[in-house]
Design a protein around this motif. Structure first.
Motif, PDB file in Angstrom:
ATOM      1  N   ILE A  48     -25.633  23.286  62.074  1.00  0.00           N
ATOM      2  CA  ILE A  48     -24.628  22.222  62.072  1.00  0.00           C
ATOM      3  C   ILE A  48     -25.089  21.050  62.932  1.00  0.00           C
ATOM      4  CG2 ILE A  48     -22.277  21.636  62.805  1.00  0.00           C
ATOM      5  CD1 ILE A  48     -21.518  24.528  61.863  1.00  0.00           C
ATOM      6  N   THR A  49     -25.720  21.349  64.064  1.00  0.00           N
ATOM      7  CA  THR A  49     -26.264  20.298  64.934  1.00  0.00           C
ATOM      8  C   THR A  49     -27.252  19.419  64.171  1.00  0.00           C
ATOM      9  OG1 THR A  49     -26.014  21.711  66.871  1.00  0.00           O
ATOM     10  CG2 THR A  49     -27.580  19.896  67.061  1.00  0.00           C
ATOM     11  N   ASN A  50     -27.973  20.053  63.226  1.00  0.00           N
ATOM     12  CA  ASN A  50     -28.975  19.320  62.453  1.00  0.00           C
ATOM     13  C   ASN A  50     -28.444  18.782  61.123  1.00  0.00           C
ATOM     14  OD1 ASN A  50     -31.785  19.442  63.832  1.00  0.00           O
ATOM     15  ND2 ASN A  50     -30.851  21.430  64.239  1.00  0.00           N
ATOM     16  N   GLY A  51     -27.113  18.785  60.958  1.00  0.00           N
ATOM     17  CA  GLY A  51     -26.514  18.109  59.808  1.00  0.00           C
ATOM     18  C   GLY A  51     -26.414  18.916  58.534  1.00  0.00           C
ATOM     19  N   ASP A  52     -26.661  20.210  58.609  1.00  0.00           N
ATOM     20  CA  ASP A  52     -26.627  21.073  57.428  1.00  0.00           C
ATOM     21  C   ASP A  52     -25.453  22.049  57.577  1.00  0.00           C
ATOM     22  OD1 ASP A  52     -27.592  21.979  55.014  1.00  0.00           O
ATOM     23  OD2 ASP A  52     -29.617  22.373  55.756  1.00  0.00           O
ATOM     24  N   SER A  53     -24.889  22.525  56.465  1.00  0.00           N
ATOM     25  CA  SER A  53     -23.740  23.429  56.621  1.00  0.00           C
ATOM     26  C   SER A  53     -23.552  24.451  55.512  1.00  0.00           C
ATOM     27  CB  SER A  53     -22.449  22.613  56.764  1.00  0.00           C
ATOM     28  OG  SER A  53     -22.197  21.892  55.577  1.00  0.00           O
ATOM     29  N   GLN A  54     -24.381  24.420  54.471  1.00  0.00           N
ATOM     30  CA  GLN A  54     -24.199  25.371  53.368  1.00  0.00           C
ATOM     31  C   GLN A  54     -25.295  26.431  53.403  1.00  0.00           C
ATOM     32  OE1 GLN A  54     -23.856  22.401  50.124  1.00  0.00           O
ATOM     33  NE2 GLN A  54     -21.884  23.406  49.733  1.00  0.00           N
ATOM     34  N   ILE A  55     -24.877  27.664  53.661  1.00  0.00           N
ATOM     35  CA  ILE A  55     -25.835  28.770  53.831  1.00  0.00           C
ATOM     36  C   ILE A  55     -26.138  29.430  52.491  1.00  0.00           C
ATOM     37  CG2 ILE A  55     -26.250  30.987  54.972  1.00  0.00           C
ATOM     38  CD1 ILE A  55     -24.206  30.115  57.114  1.00  0.00           C
ATOM     39  N   GLU A  56     -27.420  29.778  52.317  1.00  0.00           N
ATOM     40  CA  GLU A  56     -27.856  30.527  51.127  1.00  0.00           C
ATOM     41  C   GLU A  56     -28.130  31.985  51.494  1.00  0.00           C
ATOM     42  OE1 GLU A  56     -28.956  28.683  48.062  1.00  0.00           O
ATOM     43  OE2 GLU A  56     -29.195  30.602  47.057  1.00  0.00           O
ATOM     44  N   LYS A  57     -28.928  32.187  52.541  1.00  0.00           N
ATOM     45  CA  LYS A  57     -29.322  33.537  52.956  1.00  0.00           C
ATOM     46  C   LYS A  57     -29.366  33.638  54.480  1.00  0.00           C
ATOM     47  CE  LYS A  57     -32.543  34.211  49.054  1.00  0.00           C
ATOM     48  NZ  LYS A  57     -31.737  35.159  48.289  1.00  0.00           N
ATOM     49  N   ILE A  58     -29.132  34.855  54.974  1.00  0.00           N
ATOM     50  CA  ILE A  58     -29.226  35.113  56.411  1.00  0.00           C
ATOM     51  C   ILE A  58     -30.001  36.406  56.642  1.00  0.00           C
ATOM     52  CG2 ILE A  58     -27.971  35.604  58.547  1.00  0.00           C
ATOM     53  CD1 ILE A  58     -25.581  34.104  57.421  1.00  0.00           C
ATOM     54  N   VAL A  59     -30.925  36.366  57.606  1.00  0.00           N
ATOM     55  CA  VAL A  59     -31.588  37.582  58.069  1.00  0.00           C
ATOM     56  C   VAL A  59     -31.349  37.678  59.569  1.00  0.00           C
ATOM     57  CG1 VAL A  59     -33.789  38.750  58.444  1.00  0.00           C
ATOM     58  CG2 VAL A  59     -33.366  37.583  56.276  1.00  0.00           C
ATOM     59  N   CYS A  60     -30.875  38.847  59.996  1.00  0.00           N
ATOM     60  CA  CYS A  60     -30.650  39.090  61.417  1.00  0.00           C
ATOM     61  C   CYS A  60     -31.514  40.282  61.822  1.00  0.00           C
ATOM     62  CB  CYS A  60     -29.177  39.378  61.660  1.00  0.00           C
ATOM     63  SG  CYS A  60     -28.816  39.597  63.397  1.00  0.00           S
ATOM     64  N   VAL A  61     -32.367  40.094  62.826  1.00  0.00           N
ATOM     65  CA  VAL A  61     -33.285  41.153  63.259  1.00  0.00           C
ATOM     66  C   VAL A  61     -32.860  41.681  64.625  1.00  0.00           C
ATOM     67  CG1 VAL A  61     -35.683  41.767  63.706  1.00  0.00           C
ATOM     68  CG2 VAL A  61     -35.154  40.059  61.954  1.00  0.00           C
ATOM     69  N   MET A  62     -32.618  42.997  64.669  1.00  0.00           N
ATOM     70  CA  MET A  62     -32.201  43.646  65.902  1.00  0.00           C
ATOM     71  C   MET A  62     -33.423  43.888  66.799  1.00  0.00           C
ATOM     72  SD  MET A  62     -29.304  43.624  64.549  1.00  0.00           S
ATOM     73  CE  MET A  62     -28.076  44.494  65.481  1.00  0.00           C
ATOM     74  N   SER A  63     -33.165  44.360  68.023  1.00  0.00           N
ATOM     75  CA  SER A  63     -34.260  44.541  68.988  1.00  0.00           C
ATOM     76  C   SER A  63     -35.286  45.575  68.516  1.00  0.00           C
ATOM     77  CB  SER A  63     -33.700  44.944  70.351  1.00  0.00           C
ATOM     78  OG  SER A  63     -32.910  46.109  70.229  1.00  0.00           O
TER      79      SER A  63
END
Ligand SMILES: [Zn+2]
Length: 146
Positions: free
Chosen positions: A76-91
Motif C-alpha cells: 500500500i505504501t508503494n501505491g498497489d492494493s490488489q493481491i494475486e498470490k501470497i506466500v508466507c514462509v515460517m521459521s
C-alpha cells in the motif's frame, strides 16, 4: 502465464519466485529488549505484477505485526492494493496460511480478494483461495452494494 516485472512466468515459476523472495527477507534477530522479529517472511504478488515482502515483528504491548500484514502495508505504501498470490514462509522453511487478522485485512482490501491464492504446499505447488479460507465472509454485501 503470469506477468512479473514485464516478463511472463509459469504458475510454478512464480510460486518459486515468491517463496525465494519471502526467504530472502527472513532474518531472525533480537532488535531490543522488547522487540524481536524476522523469523517469518511473506511475499505478495499483485495484479500489476509487483512483488512486496515483509517480516513478522514481535513486540511488547501487542505492538507487533505479522509478515503478511507487513508486506500488505509495504504494498500500500508503494501505491498497489490488489493481491494475486501470497506466500508466507515460517521459521522452519515450511509455508503457512495467514492468521485470522491477516485474513480479515486481505478480505477487506478488494472486492476480488476471495480469489487471492495462498501457497500451502511448496513441493506440489498446492494453493487455496481466500474464499476457501473465509467462506461466508461478513463483508461481501458491502462490495456488491458499492
Ligand atoms: Zn497474521
Amino acid at each position: 502465464m503470469i506477468r512479473y516485472e514485464g516478463d511472463f512466468m509459469s504458475e510454478n515459476e512464480i510460486w518459486n519466485k515468491l517463496y525465494k523472495r519471502a526467504c530472502e527477507v527472513q532474518n531472525y534477530r533480537v532488535i531490543s529488549p522488547f522487540i524481536e522479529g524476522g523469523q517469518v517472511g511473506a511475499a505478495i504478488l499483485t495484479k500489476k505484477g509487483n512483488i512486496y515482502t515483509g517480516v513478522c515483528l514481535d513486540a511488547a504491548s501487542t505492538l507487533g505485526i505479522c509478515a503478511e500484514r507487513n508486506a500488505i502495508f509495504n504494498m500500500i505504501t508503494n501505491g498497489d492494493s490488489q493481491i494475486e498470490k501470497i506466500v508466507c514462509v515460517m521459521s522452519n522453511g515450511e509455508v503457512g496460511t495467514p492468521c485470522g487478522a491477516c485474513r480479515e485485512l486481505i478480505m477487506q482490501l478488494d472486492k476480488d480478494s476471495k480469489d487471492v491464492q495462498i501457497l500451502i504446499d511448496k513441493d506440489n505447488y498446492k494453493s487455496v483461495t481466500m474464499q476457501e479460507l473465509m467462506p461466508n465472509w461478513w463483508g461481501t454485501s458491502r462490495f456488491i452494494n458499492n
